[in-house]
Design a protein around this motif. Structure first.
Motif, PDB file in Angstrom:
ATOM      1  N   ALA A 180      32.653 -46.049 -32.856  1.00  0.00           N
ATOM      2  CA  ALA A 180      33.794 -45.775 -31.730  1.00  0.00           C
ATOM      3  C   ALA A 180      32.908 -45.194 -30.611  1.00  0.00           C
ATOM      4  CB  ALA A 180      34.809 -45.064 -32.355  1.00  0.00           C
ATOM      5  N   ARG A 181      32.360 -44.345 -30.792  1.00  0.00           N
ATOM      6  CA  ARG A 181      31.685 -43.628 -29.431  1.00  0.00           C
ATOM      7  C   ARG A 181      30.527 -44.576 -29.146  1.00  0.00           C
ATOM      8  NH1 ARG A 181      30.287 -38.978 -32.009  1.00  0.00           N
ATOM      9  NH2 ARG A 181      28.377 -40.004 -32.522  1.00  0.00           N
ATOM     10  N   ALA A 182      29.939 -45.224 -29.885  1.00  0.00           N
ATOM     11  CA  ALA A 182      28.898 -46.218 -29.340  1.00  0.00           C
ATOM     12  C   ALA A 182      29.542 -47.237 -28.686  1.00  0.00           C
ATOM     13  CB  ALA A 182      27.953 -46.775 -30.604  1.00  0.00           C
ATOM     14  N   PHE A 183      30.600 -47.803 -29.148  1.00  0.00           N
ATOM     15  CA  PHE A 183      31.576 -49.042 -28.676  1.00  0.00           C
ATOM     16  C   PHE A 183      31.697 -48.607 -27.176  1.00  0.00           C
ATOM     17  CE2 PHE A 183      35.556 -50.740 -27.095  1.00  0.00           C
ATOM     18  CZ  PHE A 183      35.136 -51.908 -27.056  1.00  0.00           C
ATOM     19  N   LEU A 184      32.531 -47.092 -27.302  1.00  0.00           N
ATOM     20  CA  LEU A 184      33.111 -46.691 -25.830  1.00  0.00           C
ATOM     21  C   LEU A 184      31.770 -46.706 -24.707  1.00  0.00           C
ATOM     22  CD1 LEU A 184      35.693 -43.983 -27.337  1.00  0.00           C
ATOM     23  CD2 LEU A 184      36.176 -46.163 -25.768  1.00  0.00           C
ATOM     24  N   ALA A 185      30.681 -46.201 -25.088  1.00  0.00           N
ATOM     25  CA  ALA A 185      29.602 -46.276 -24.166  1.00  0.00           C
ATOM     26  C   ALA A 185      29.052 -47.434 -23.996  1.00  0.00           C
ATOM     27  CB  ALA A 185      28.437 -45.359 -24.984  1.00  0.00           C
ATOM     28  N   HIS A 186      29.226 -48.590 -24.822  1.00  0.00           N
ATOM     29  CA  HIS A 186      28.815 -49.594 -24.414  1.00  0.00           C
ATOM     30  C   HIS A 186      29.810 -50.436 -23.404  1.00  0.00           C
ATOM     31  CE1 HIS A 186      28.481 -54.192 -25.284  1.00  0.00           C
ATOM     32  NE2 HIS A 186      29.460 -54.166 -26.045  1.00  0.00           N
ATOM     33  N   ALA A 187      31.019 -50.303 -23.653  1.00  0.00           N
ATOM     34  CA  ALA A 187      32.147 -50.609 -22.760  1.00  0.00           C
ATOM     35  C   ALA A 187      32.026 -50.003 -21.435  1.00  0.00           C
ATOM     36  CB  ALA A 187      33.603 -50.280 -23.232  1.00  0.00           C
ATOM     37  N   ARG A 188      31.579 -48.907 -21.335  1.00  0.00           N
ATOM     38  CA  ARG A 188      31.423 -48.147 -20.129  1.00  0.00           C
ATOM     39  C   ARG A 188      30.220 -48.971 -19.210  1.00  0.00           C
ATOM     40  NH1 ARG A 188      28.100 -43.814 -18.227  1.00  0.00           N
ATOM     41  NH2 ARG A 188      29.224 -42.607 -16.489  1.00  0.00           N
ATOM     42  N   ARG A 189      29.078 -49.198 -19.933  1.00  0.00           N
ATOM     43  CA  ARG A 189      27.974 -49.926 -19.388  1.00  0.00           C
ATOM     44  C   ARG A 189      28.457 -51.278 -18.869  1.00  0.00           C
ATOM     45  NH1 ARG A 189      25.435 -47.548 -23.545  1.00  0.00           N
ATOM     46  NH2 ARG A 189      25.520 -49.334 -25.038  1.00  0.00           N
ATOM     47  N   THR A 190      29.299 -52.097 -19.898  1.00  0.00           N
ATOM     48  CA  THR A 190      29.679 -53.292 -19.479  1.00  0.00           C
ATOM     49  C   THR A 190      30.609 -53.436 -18.237  1.00  0.00           C
ATOM     50  OG1 THR A 190      29.928 -53.877 -21.599  1.00  0.00           O
ATOM     51  CG2 THR A 190      31.195 -55.415 -20.174  1.00  0.00           C
ATOM     52  N   LEU A 191      31.406 -52.310 -18.014  1.00  0.00           N
ATOM     53  CA  LEU A 191      32.387 -52.007 -16.893  1.00  0.00           C
ATOM     54  C   LEU A 191      31.858 -51.434 -15.532  1.00  0.00           C
ATOM     55  CD1 LEU A 191      35.588 -51.036 -18.918  1.00  0.00           C
ATOM     56  CD2 LEU A 191      35.214 -53.055 -18.112  1.00  0.00           C
ATOM     57  N   GLY A 192      30.786 -50.600 -15.826  1.00  0.00           N
ATOM     58  CA  GLY A 192      30.216 -50.118 -14.748  1.00  0.00           C
ATOM     59  C   GLY A 192      30.787 -48.897 -14.094  1.00  0.00           C
ATOM     60  N   ALA A 193      29.856 -48.498 -13.017  1.00  0.00           N
ATOM     61  CA  ALA A 193      30.408 -47.256 -12.489  1.00  0.00           C
ATOM     62  C   ALA A 193      31.655 -47.386 -11.767  1.00  0.00           C
ATOM     63  CB  ALA A 193      29.441 -46.848 -11.276  1.00  0.00           C
ATOM     64  N   GLY A 194      32.348 -46.537 -11.490  1.00  0.00           N
ATOM     65  CA  GLY A 194      33.672 -46.571 -10.792  1.00  0.00           C
ATOM     66  C   GLY A 194      34.897 -47.090 -11.367  1.00  0.00           C
ATOM     67  N   SER A 195      34.664 -47.733 -12.895  1.00  0.00           N
ATOM     68  CA  SER A 195      35.594 -48.387 -13.510  1.00  0.00           C
ATOM     69  C   SER A 195      36.730 -47.444 -14.058  1.00  0.00           C
ATOM     70  CB  SER A 195      34.866 -49.385 -14.371  1.00  0.00           C
ATOM     71  OG  SER A 195      34.175 -48.531 -15.568  1.00  0.00           O
ATOM     72  N   ARG A 196      37.698 -48.069 -14.536  1.00  0.00           N
ATOM     73  CA  ARG A 196      38.525 -47.271 -15.359  1.00  0.00           C
ATOM     74  C   ARG A 196      38.701 -48.024 -16.777  1.00  0.00           C
ATOM     75  NH1 ARG A 196      38.157 -44.399 -11.944  1.00  0.00           N
ATOM     76  NH2 ARG A 196      39.848 -43.330 -10.754  1.00  0.00           N
ATOM     77  N   PHE A 197      39.179 -47.293 -18.005  1.00  0.00           N
ATOM     78  CA  PHE A 197      39.170 -47.928 -18.966  1.00  0.00           C
ATOM     79  C   PHE A 197      40.865 -47.443 -19.587  1.00  0.00           C
ATOM     80  CE2 PHE A 197      37.000 -48.998 -23.432  1.00  0.00           C
ATOM     81  CZ  PHE A 197      37.455 -50.404 -23.451  1.00  0.00           C
ATOM     82  N   ILE A 198      41.504 -48.550 -19.835  1.00  0.00           N
ATOM     83  CA  ILE A 198      43.003 -48.233 -20.320  1.00  0.00           C
ATOM     84  C   ILE A 198      42.798 -48.420 -21.907  1.00  0.00           C
ATOM     85  CG2 ILE A 198      45.447 -48.765 -20.300  1.00  0.00           C
ATOM     86  CD1 ILE A 198      44.486 -50.040 -17.190  1.00  0.00           C
ATOM     87  N   VAL A 199      42.993 -47.419 -22.761  1.00  0.00           N
ATOM     88  CA  VAL A 199      42.862 -47.554 -24.225  1.00  0.00           C
ATOM     89  C   VAL A 199      44.118 -47.147 -25.007  1.00  0.00           C
ATOM     90  CG1 VAL A 199      41.220 -47.145 -25.964  1.00  0.00           C
ATOM     91  CG2 VAL A 199      40.515 -47.088 -23.701  1.00  0.00           C
ATOM     92  N   GLY A 200      44.597 -48.208 -25.654  1.00  0.00           N
ATOM     93  CA  GLY A 200      45.644 -47.667 -26.755  1.00  0.00           C
ATOM     94  C   GLY A 200      45.050 -47.104 -28.006  1.00  0.00           C
ATOM     95  N   VAL A 201      45.597 -46.090 -28.589  1.00  0.00           N
ATOM     96  CA  VAL A 201      45.238 -45.343 -29.693  1.00  0.00           C
ATOM     97  C   VAL A 201      46.340 -44.693 -30.359  1.00  0.00           C
ATOM     98  CG1 VAL A 201      43.709 -43.479 -30.484  1.00  0.00           C
ATOM     99  CG2 VAL A 201      43.462 -44.541 -28.076  1.00  0.00           C
TER     100      VAL A 201
END
Ligand SMILES: C[S@@+](CC[C@H](N)C(=O)[O-])C[C@H]1O[C@@H](n2cnc3c(N)ncnc32)[C@H](O)[C@@H]1O
Length: 318
Positions: free
Chosen positions: A171-192
């Motif tokens: 999960a941590r690796a996926f979140l880091a990968h999503a951050r690289r995909t979305l890039g600087a300045g992005s937001r991520f809305i996650v349902g948990v």
């Protein structure tokens, strides 16, 4: 029938499904990644699960999205693209579109290609002014976003507590990968999905109509269809249990008897009662998820829960 006499066609050598199934059947305990649930039949069964009265996550998350659509919409700048990971039927984004007047493009990403194509066509018909740009991809691997969103501000959307299907390290690796995909300045809305009374969890994953059981067993039917395996579906039973120390629901397919299953000419024995672990669904506390996101390089921001405190939606900033 001896293994050498089987005339089943060999699966394509490069099929990740065949390779992962062979590795998972040889592992102890046997296991397979839940992404393989989702062929067209599996995606349709998941939609049916979301309509079961015991399945609270979809209702609770939709309650949150409806209640906070304006605040979520305000995170989406003019000209932005919304990238949804594991978009399924794209039902939840529909709750947000009116609150995102500046949204230029919606990019649903899903591994279930045919279902994705249909869902994208349905959304285009409903929202003709929106560029709907589907990407059929495994979101755990690097994938290319459509050219048309290059240079646009990106907002990620990951509802459904699909994040819970990863073990914590993944999960941590996926979140880091999503951050690289979305890039600087992005937001991520996650349902948990949140930790709660195990009786509610038990009911949600063992619905009375048996839809989750059919969803689980579809994995074997899919292997038979695509890989020419010989799983006898009547010889396996669905089991979903809460593993309290690990804070996760586990779904298993349990062999009713001693038997062997064949894949590409290889026999894989099952003992009576032996299980194939098909899914984990981790439940988080709000702070537990915020810590995980921070460890992946995100800055945790707002979080909302439904009135009953069953589910959470988090805003993360890159
Ligand atoms: C639990 S469902 C959630 C669907 C929808 N987002 C919702 O909230 O109702 C998980 C979705 O993620 C997709 N999915 C699962 N693993 C995936 C992967 N590795 N890559 C891309 N999509 C995946 C499935 O096809 C499915 O549509």
């Amino acid at each position: 029938m001896p293994d050498t006499a089987r005339r089943a066609p060999l699966p394509p050598a490069q099929s990740p499904f065949a390779a992962d199934l062979a590795a998972g059947l040889a592992a102890r305990p046997k296991r397979l990644a839940p992404k393989y649930f989702y062929d067209a039949a599996g995606s349709a069964l998941f939609e049916e699960i979301t309509r079961q009265k015991e399945y609270y996550p979809t209702r609770a998350e939709m309650e949150i999205l409806r209640a906070h659509a304006a605040e979520i919409g305000a995170l989406v700048p003019e000209g932005a693209a919304l990238v949804e990971f594991g978009s399924g039927s794209s039902a939840k984004v529909r709750l947000l579109l009116d609150a995102m007047p500046g949204l230029a493009a919606y990019v649903p990403v899903d591994i279930s290609g045919d279902f994705l194509t249909q869902a994208a066509a349905a959304l285009r018909a409903e929202a003709p002014g929106l560029a709907v740009l589907p990407v059929a991809a495994d979101f755990t691997q690097p994938f290319a976003l459509p050219e048309a969103v290059r240079g646009r501000p990106l907002v990620g959307f990951f509802p459904g507590s699909t994040i819970g299907n990863f073990d914590p390290d993944a999960a941590r690796a996926f979140l880091a990968h999503a951050r690289r995909t979305l890039g600087a300045g992005s937001r991520f809305i996650v349902g948990v999905d949140l930790v709660k009374d195990p009786r509610l969890l038990d009911a949600a994953y063992n619905d009375a109509a048996g839809v989750t059981a059919r969803f689980n067993l579809n994995l074997l039917a899919r292997a038979n269809r695509e890989l020419a395996t010989d799983f006898d579906l009547a010889a396996f039973t669905h089991r979903a249990v809460f593993n309290a120390p690990a804070r996760r629901i586990e779904m298993h397919l349990v062999s009713r008897r001693a038997q062997a299953v064949h894949l590409a000419g290889r026999a894989f024995p099952f003992a009576a009662g032996e299980s194939l672990h098909t899914e984990s669904s981790y439940k988080y506390t709000p702070d537990g998820f915020r810590d995980l996101a921070a460890a992946a390089g995100w800055t945790p921001g707002r979080l909302w829960t439904d009135a009953a405190g069953l589910f959470s939606v988090h805003v993360l900033a890159a």
